[in-house]
Design a protein around this motif. Structure first.
Motif, short mmCIF file in Angstrom:
data_model
loop_
_atom_site.label_atom_id
_atom_site.label_comp_id
_atom_site.label_asym_id
_atom_site.label_seq_id
_atom_site.Cartn_x
_atom_site.Cartn_y
_atom_site.Cartn_z
N THR A 135 0.83 -1.20 0.00
CA THR A 135 0.00 0.00 0.00
C THR A 135 0.87 1.26 0.00
O THR A 135 1.71 1.45 0.86
CB THR A 135 -0.93 0.01 1.22
N PHE A 136 0.61 2.10 -0.95
CA PHE A 136 1.35 3.34 -1.14
C PHE A 136 1.41 4.17 0.13
O PHE A 136 2.44 4.73 0.48
CB PHE A 136 0.67 4.10 -2.28
N SER A 137 0.31 4.23 0.87
CA SER A 137 0.22 5.12 2.03
C SER A 137 1.07 4.64 3.20
O SER A 137 1.24 5.37 4.17
CB SER A 137 -1.23 5.27 2.47
N ARG A 138 1.65 3.44 3.12
CA ARG A 138 2.44 2.91 4.21
C ARG A 138 3.90 3.36 4.15
O ARG A 138 4.70 3.00 4.99
CB ARG A 138 2.38 1.38 4.20
N LYS A 177 5.11 9.84 5.91
CA LYS A 177 4.13 8.79 6.15
C LYS A 177 3.17 9.25 7.23
O LYS A 177 3.54 9.93 8.15
CB LYS A 177 4.86 7.52 6.58
N SER A 178 1.95 8.90 7.13
CA SER A 178 0.89 9.17 8.10
C SER A 178 0.40 10.62 8.09
O SER A 178 -0.75 10.88 7.80
CB SER A 178 1.32 8.80 9.53
N GLY A 194 1.44 13.20 6.20
CA GLY A 194 1.37 13.84 4.90
C GLY A 194 2.06 15.20 4.85
O GLY A 194 1.87 15.95 3.90
N GLY A 247 0.48 13.42 -3.31
CA GLY A 247 0.23 12.00 -3.52
C GLY A 247 -1.24 11.71 -3.63
O GLY A 247 -2.07 12.40 -3.03
N ASP A 248 -1.56 10.70 -4.41
CA ASP A 248 -2.93 10.24 -4.56
C ASP A 248 -2.96 8.79 -4.11
O ASP A 248 -2.53 7.90 -4.85
CB ASP A 248 -3.37 10.39 -6.01
N ASN A 249 -3.44 8.56 -2.88
CA ASN A 249 -3.44 7.20 -2.34
C ASN A 249 -4.31 6.26 -3.16
O ASN A 249 -3.99 5.08 -3.31
CB ASN A 249 -3.89 7.21 -0.89
N ASN A 271 -2.30 5.27 -6.01
CA ASN A 271 -0.95 4.83 -5.68
C ASN A 271 0.10 5.60 -6.49
O ASN A 271 1.05 5.01 -7.03
CB ASN A 271 -0.78 3.32 -5.94
#
Length: 127
Positions: free
Chosen positions: A28-31, A53-54, A56, A72-74, A77
């Motif tokens: 996962t991209f957001s990780r 991370k987290s 932003g 970023g666009d979660n 990704n």
């Protein structure tokens, strides 16, 4: 594992704009904490911009502050770098990078703090 693929580089005149994209696959991209670096011929790879991370939160090198924007666009990704008011000294290969842990943002993040890298995309700014 994270796979990163950059796109959007090219040749542009000074004062112009480009938007780089970095498509991430795998986990996962957001990780991950994400960042952009660049490397000009004969120079070391240098920090350009980062997003933590987290939270932003975003961070920029002084040389690009006010001209470049990282986002970023979660859902997609995808990481972006909007580059405006480009200068010839911005000419370099631009790399996208991902870190499992947030780098030390109080100082310019170092390449060694990032775990995964894309292949790079060339940006050339003519005067």
């Amino acid at each position: 594992q994270v796979q990163l693929v950059e796109s959007g580089g090219g040749l542009v005149q000074a004062g112009g704009s480009l938007r780089l994209s970095c498509a991430a696959s795998g986990r996962t991209f957001s990780r991950y904490a994400m960042g952009w670096f660049r490397q000009a011929p004969g120079k070391e790879r240098e920090f350009v911009a980062a997003i933590s991370k987290s939270s932003g939160s975003t961070y920029y090198a002084d040389s690009v502050k006010g001209r470049f924007t990282i986002s970023g666009d979660n859902a997609k990704n995808t990481l972006y770098l909007q580059m405006n008011s480009l200068k010839p000294e911005d000419t370099a290969v631009y790399y996208c990078a991902a870190a499992a842990a947030n780098p030390y943002y109080s100082d310019s993040p170092q390449p060694s703090e990032y775990d995964y890298w894309g292949q790079g995309t060339q940006v050339t700014v003519s005067s």
